[in-house]
Scaffold this active site. Structure first.
Site, short mmCIF file in Angstrom:
data_model
loop_
_atom_site.label_atom_id
_atom_site.label_comp_id
_atom_site.label_asym_id
_atom_site.label_seq_id
_atom_site.Cartn_x
_atom_site.Cartn_y
_atom_site.Cartn_z
N LYS A 22 31.26 53.34 32.99
CA LYS A 22 29.99 53.35 33.74
C LYS A 22 30.22 52.96 35.20
O LYS A 22 29.72 53.62 36.12
CB LYS A 22 29.00 52.36 33.10
CG LYS A 22 27.79 52.04 33.97
CD LYS A 22 26.84 51.06 33.33
CE LYS A 22 27.23 49.61 33.44
NZ LYS A 22 26.82 48.93 34.70
N ASN A 23 30.97 51.88 35.41
CA ASN A 23 31.08 51.33 36.76
C ASN A 23 32.03 52.12 37.66
O ASN A 23 32.16 51.82 38.84
CB ASN A 23 31.49 49.85 36.70
CG ASN A 23 30.34 48.99 36.17
OD1 ASN A 23 29.21 49.48 36.03
ND2 ASN A 23 30.63 47.74 35.87
N CYS A 126 18.30 39.91 39.83
CA CYS A 126 18.35 40.47 38.47
C CYS A 126 18.66 39.33 37.52
O CYS A 126 18.85 38.20 37.95
CB CYS A 126 19.37 41.58 38.37
SG CYS A 126 21.04 40.99 38.47
N ARG A 131 22.25 37.89 43.58
CA ARG A 131 22.98 39.07 44.03
C ARG A 131 22.52 39.58 45.41
O ARG A 131 21.89 40.65 45.50
CB ARG A 131 22.91 40.17 42.96
CG ARG A 131 23.50 39.69 41.64
CD ARG A 131 23.40 40.71 40.54
NE ARG A 131 24.49 41.67 40.55
CZ ARG A 131 24.59 42.67 39.69
NH1 ARG A 131 23.67 42.84 38.78
NH2 ARG A 131 25.61 43.48 39.73
N ASP A 317 32.33 40.69 33.16
CA ASP A 317 31.63 41.60 32.25
C ASP A 317 32.11 41.47 30.80
O ASP A 317 31.58 42.14 29.91
CB ASP A 317 31.77 43.06 32.71
CG ASP A 317 30.96 43.34 33.96
OD1 ASP A 317 30.07 42.53 34.29
OD2 ASP A 317 31.20 44.37 34.60
N ARG A 409 21.94 51.20 28.62
CA ARG A 409 22.33 51.36 30.02
C ARG A 409 23.85 51.50 30.13
O ARG A 409 24.33 52.16 31.05
CB ARG A 409 21.89 50.14 30.83
CG ARG A 409 20.39 50.03 31.00
CD ARG A 409 20.07 48.89 31.94
NE ARG A 409 20.96 48.97 33.09
CZ ARG A 409 21.32 47.95 33.85
NH1 ARG A 409 20.87 46.76 33.61
NH2 ARG A 409 22.13 48.12 34.87
N1 EPU Z 1 27.79 39.00 46.54
C1 EPU Z 1 27.32 38.39 47.68
N2 EPU Z 1 26.91 39.18 48.72
C2 EPU Z 1 26.97 40.53 48.66
C3 EPU Z 1 27.47 41.16 47.49
C4 EPU Z 1 27.87 40.35 46.44
O1 EPU Z 1 27.25 37.15 47.75
O2 EPU Z 1 26.58 41.18 49.64
C5 EPU Z 1 28.20 38.15 45.41
C6 EPU Z 1 27.41 38.42 44.14
O3 EPU Z 1 26.17 37.75 44.14
C7 EPU Z 1 28.35 37.90 43.09
C8 EPU Z 1 29.72 38.26 43.66
O4 EPU Z 1 29.52 38.47 45.05
O5 EPU Z 1 28.25 36.52 42.99
C9 EPU Z 1 30.38 39.48 43.07
O6 EPU Z 1 29.48 40.55 43.05
P1 EPU Z 1 29.91 42.08 43.24
O7 EPU Z 1 29.32 42.57 44.49
O8 EPU Z 1 31.38 42.18 43.04
O9 EPU Z 1 29.17 42.74 42.01
P2 EPU Z 1 28.46 44.16 41.96
O10 EPU Z 1 29.22 45.11 42.80
O11 EPU Z 1 27.01 44.00 42.20
C10 EPU Z 1 29.86 45.08 39.97
C11 EPU Z 1 29.56 45.61 38.60
C12 EPU Z 1 29.06 44.48 37.72
C13 EPU Z 1 30.15 43.42 37.65
C14 EPU Z 1 30.51 42.94 39.05
C15 EPU Z 1 31.66 41.96 39.09
C16 EPU Z 1 28.96 47.92 38.91
C17 EPU Z 1 27.92 48.97 38.87
N3 EPU Z 1 28.57 46.67 38.68
O12 EPU Z 1 28.64 44.54 40.45
O13 EPU Z 1 28.85 45.04 36.43
O14 EPU Z 1 29.71 42.33 36.87
O15 EPU Z 1 30.87 44.08 39.88
O16 EPU Z 1 32.79 42.50 38.52
O17 EPU Z 1 30.13 48.21 39.14
C18 EPU Z 1 27.75 45.36 34.39
O18 EPU Z 1 28.36 46.43 34.28
O19 EPU Z 1 27.10 44.86 33.43
C19 EPU Z 1 27.78 44.64 35.65
C20 EPU Z 1 26.90 43.69 35.97
#
Ligand code: EPU
Length: 430
Positions: A22-23, A126, A131, A317, A409
């Site tokens: 998915k990701n 969320c 986030r 995850d 999802r």
């Molecule tokens: N963060 C910030 N500022 C930002 C962006 C992120 O502080 O501008 C923080 C987040 O709040 C979090 C950390 O950085 O504490 C890491 O977040 P990241 O941005 O890496 O997560 P994401 O890109 O929103 C993806 C996956 C998530 C997975 C995370 C971490 C996808 C679609 N989603 O989310 O997957 O948990 O990376 O590996 O790729 C899931 O599939 O169930 C899921 C939540």
């Protein structure tokens, strides 16, 4: 709303075909916005999140086609899809679409790179934490974008002539911000260096897709990505990697119930940290030519401590699923969640099975019990939901998991895959 009913106690034996990730599929689909030529993706999973992103891309003007199965292909094979953004008709991603799925915010990168403007709704919080999007905005501003927040929307404008390459040194590792800046930089003028980039296999899948589309990227798979911007990208055909989180989830399910399962198509190198931890719990893991074999026969589950970390560390995850496994270990283990501040929503539900878990800040302490008992439980997010299914597979008696739209999802044909391996599991229509 649909529910899942299961009766625990059966070992898992057989084969499970691992679906496309998915990701990886989501950002690959978003990459199609960067070119006016078709992007063909193979092995796209049939998931609610994929459907939701289709709606968002269609709103921007992307034509999407799903190709039929070929003779000889079984139903486990993912979809072949074409995404054709010949003309971007709308650079706004509205609230009602973006609020349903955080990853849709990532369209801001390609829209800004190709159309020099984007208006994307803030995704909001969320179930697993606040986030924020500060890292995205920091990165886009470094590439010269002017950013305003207007009525809940991020309004971004590129300088005259488009984005300009720069060094983007992230203060924190973010998967989404890395995807977004990487995509944006492919069409920026000159060189961009992303420091402290995420190294997840899904980032590599996207970077290799962008290279196939004509982008110039070096350092793929490392903490530093260097991108030489090009004038335009072209079409390509790319395969979505197998889902490492689905792989780890089924591995933990088999570790918990006992049995012998071949996870077909799994790539062990994409989840080595999790497999190392699983091996320490007493689970046997064998890399085979066509996948990963997971076995646990008879012996107890050892308690092991875990800390979640960005790749190549133990993935957040898989934290909930691992906690489910630890509820039946023969000792006490500690889990430290370092990525999201509120990713323990499954704890209260696991306790309903009789699990002994306490949480103090980032740390959960789990004291294993010889047996869980089936319960009525409710899911709050995708990975939490599947941890409840895993617990139910090992618990004595009947479990009903409510609100399973979360599962749809991110897990393709979950109950089908598990029941083919001997689990007593069915979907109850709501
Ligand atoms: N963060 C910030 N500022 C930002 C962006 C992120 O502080 O501008 C923080 C987040 O709040 C979090 C950390 O950085 O504490 C890491 O977040 P990241 O941005 O890496 O997560 P994401 O890109 O929103 C993806 C996956 C998530 C997975 C995370 C971490 C996808 C679609 N989603 O989310 O997957 O948990 O990376 O590996 O790729 C899931 O599939 O169930 C899921 C939540």
């Amino acid at each position: 709303m649909d529910r899942i009913r299961l009766v625990g106690g059966n070992q898992l034996n057989g084969e499970i075909a691992i679906s496309g990730a998915k990701n990886a599929a989501l950002p690959l689909m978003i990459s199609s916005l960067l070119t006016d030529e078709p992007l063909v993706l193979h092995n796209v999973p049939r998931l609610a999140d994929v459907k939701q992103l289709e709606r968002i891309l269609e709103n921007h003007g992307v034509d999407i086609a799903v190709h039929g199965r070929r003779r000889g292909e079984d139903e486990g094979v993912g979809q072949r899809m074409t995404f054709h953004a010949a003309d971007i008709v709308d650079t706004t991603a509205p609230y009602d679409l973006v609020s349903k799925m955080r990853a849709s915010f990532w369209v801001i990168g390609p829209l800004l790179a190709r159309c020099h403007e984007a208006r994307v709704s803030l995704p909001g919080g969320c179930a697993i934490g606040t986030r924020p999007v500060d890292l995205f905005l920091f990165g886009l501003q470094a590439l010269g974008a002017e950013i305003d927040i207007d009525e809940g929307y991020v309004v971004a404008r590129a300088p005259k002539g488009g984005l300009v390459g720069a060094t983007v040194a992230f203060s924190k590792v973010s998967v989404g911000a890395t995807h977004t800046i990487l995509m944006a930089a492919t069409l920026a003028k000159g060189k961009t260096v992303i420091e402290n980039a995420a190294q997840e296999p899904e980032i590599t899948n996207v970077a290799e897709c962008l290279v196939a589309m004509g982008a110039k990227i070096s350092g793929i798979g490392t903490r530093t990505l260097t991108i030489e911007g090009v004038e335009r990208l072209h079409g390509a055909t790319v395969e979505v990697i197998p889902d490492r989180i689905e792989t780890g989830t089924f591995a933990m399910a088999a570790a918990m119930t006992g049995g012998d399962v071949l996870l077909k198509g799994a790539r062990p190198e994409h989840l080595q940290a999790a497999l190392d931890i699983l091996a320490r719990t007493g689970t046997e893991l064998i890399a085979e030519a066509d996948g990963l074999r997971v076995r646990r026969n008879g012996k107890g589950i050892q308690a092991v401590d875990v800390e979640t970390d960005p790749f190549p560390g133990f993935p957040t995850d898989l934290q909930a699923q691992f906690m489910a496994l630890m509820t039946m270990s023969n000792g006490t283990s500690q889990i430290r969640e370092t990525i999201f501040e509120n990713r323990y929503m499954h704890v209260a539900e696991l306790v309903r099975f009789g699990a002994d878990i306490s949480v103090n800040g980032q740390v959960a302490t789990i004291t294993g019990k010889p047996q869980l008992k089936g319960a009525q439980v409710m899911a709050t997010d995708l990975r939490a939901s599947v941890s409840l299914v895993i617990a139910g597979l090992a618990a004595k008696g009947e479990t009903v998991v409510n609100r399973i739209y979360h599962l749809d999802r991110g897990f393709e044909r979950l109950e089908d895959k598990l029941s083919r391996c001997g689990a007593e599991i069915e979907r109850l229509a709501g």
